[in-house]
Design an enzyme around this catalytic site. Structure first.
Site, PDB file in Angstrom:
ATOM      1  CG  ASP A  55      -2.065  -0.993   1.063  1.00 28.14           C
ATOM      2  OD1 ASP A  55      -2.650  -1.069  -0.034  1.00 28.14           O
ATOM      3  OD2 ASP A  55      -2.349  -1.705   2.029  1.00 28.14           O
ATOM      4  CG  ASP A  96      -7.100  -3.640  -3.809  1.00 24.98           C
ATOM      5  OD1 ASP A  96      -7.397  -4.714  -4.361  1.00 24.98           O
ATOM      6  OD2 ASP A  96      -7.746  -3.162  -2.859  1.00 24.98           O
TER       7      ASP A  96
END
Length: 396
Positions: A112, A175
């Site tokens: 992330d 993602d």
């Protein structure tokens, strides 16, 4: 017969040209008002970054810099500074951006870093040219690169045991396409060329293995960590392994559009269109998707405004790359309709809370952030509004 073929395109273009132009400054001003409300309730603790507000509530859930959503709040503030020129937002954006500095030097705990660092330091560097921000971005890119497995050709998303991911095998989630922008940027701005190669490899391997024949995305794919062979595709946050999770498809639309911008590889542009078309064809009339396109509870299933915001932003960029003027106009029209809906009383938070938007869905299977206000919905909403404003100014 030939006239009939072009009639639908003509109708779309006519509708687009006759419809009153969406006044993008109104929702941007609204976002600024809402953000100032949130700034007034920031706690004086290390856990001070707004993440979400539960449905029917008014209080934010705050997180620390290690949360995967930590970059969206400073990124939103940077967008509001860009929109308004108000130094209140610049000062606050700098404050919250700097809180994320440790991420660039710590061991990578997941994929992330792009969401966290590029949404904050990246936006800040673009607007200020602060050399200190650039150092953090480059360091974070090198940290993210430590998760790249050359045998698979993708970045490991979760370097830990996650249900159904066959740990210690290699997992990659859709993602992760968004985090490639950090690598692309770093490679162009003083980082190693290998970062560019990793990003392209990840996008190509994902394109090959992460999608069903109709171009609907799996949420996750598990690979053999030693051979790179695909083991299985599955979901983690969608309704089922064979369903189309709305935000996952949104990441694909946005991600492949960005990959084309960075690489100019026509295969990425073509693929961005394919994953977009399957998303658009089954949208509800207001263009805001249900959290998963295959939830059997539709039309009583929760919506996901965050997916709509991501797609609206991605479509505005994608429309500018297309050589076919009719399809470019269609994509832009779709994006504008999404923003019109998001800017309506149905989806804006207004007096209900100080977020920008209502009706986003985080992790439905886990029962987390369902029909909530979520910070990444606000971030991509602000980004999409700014992209539309730029396009409108170019077309004057």
């Amino acid at each position: 017969m030939l006239k009939n073929i072009f009639l639908p395109v003509f109708i779309v273009l006519l509708f687009h040209s006759c419809q009153a132009q969406f006044n993008v400054q109104v929702p941007l001003d609204y976002c600024a008002v809402q953000a100032k409300k949130t700034l007034k309730v920031i706690p004086a603790t290390a856990v001070n970054i707004p993440r979400s507000i539960d449905q029917g509530k008014t209080e934010w859930h705050f997180v620390g810099y290690g949360d995967w959503c930590s970059g969206f709040w400073p990124g939103t503030l940077w967008y509001l500074y860009e929109s308004t020129g108000d130094t209140t937002f610049k000062t606050a954006a700098d404050r919250f951006t700097r809180e994320l500095r440790p991420l660039s030097v710590q061991k990578a705990v997941d994929h992330d870093l792009g969401f966290q660092v590029f949404s904050s330091f990246g936006k800040g560097y673009r607007l200020t040219g602060n050399p200190d921000y650039k150092k953090v971005i480059l360091a974070a890119a090198d940290t993210l690169a430590t998760l790249f497995n050359p045998k698979v050709g993708t970045i490991l998303s979760w370097p830990r045991s996650v249900p159904h991911m066959d740990w210690p095998q290699h997992n990659t989630i859709i993602d992760n396409m968004i985090n490639l922008e950090l690598l692309f940027w770093a490679a162009r701005n003083g980082g190693r060329k290998a970062l560019y190669d990793m990003a392209v490899s990840h996008a190509r391997v994902t394109m090959k293995n992460h999608f069903r024949p109709d171009f609907r995305a799996y949420h996750a794919v598990v690979y053999d960590k030693d051979t790179g062979k695909k083991i299985k595709g599955l979901t983690h946050q969608g309704y089922a392994d064979d369903s189309m999770w709305a935000r996952g498809q949104a990441w694909a639309i946005y991600g492949y559009t960005m990959c084309y911008r960075e690489s100019r590889d026509p295969a990425f542009l073509d693929f961005a269109e394919k994953v977009t078309d399957v998303y658009l064809k089954d949208l509800p009339a207001d263009r805001i998707p249900y959290w998963d396109f295959n939830d059997p509870d539709i039309p009583n299933a929760p919506r996901d405004a965050s997916a709509a915001a991501v797609v609206a932003s991605g479509l505005l960029e994608l429309s500018a790359f297309l050589k076919d003027p009719a399809k470019a106009a269609l994509y832009r029209k779709e994006a504008e309709e999404m923003l019109r809906s998001l800017s309506s009383a149905t989806y804006q938070s207004r007096e209900k809370n100080s977020a920008f938007l209502l009706h986003s869905t985080g992790n439905h299977p886990a029962g987390s952030e369902i029909d909530a206000s979520i910070i990444y919905a606000d971030y991509y909403y602000a980004e999409a509004l700014l992209r539309l404003k730029e396009l409108q100014q170019k077309n004057k």
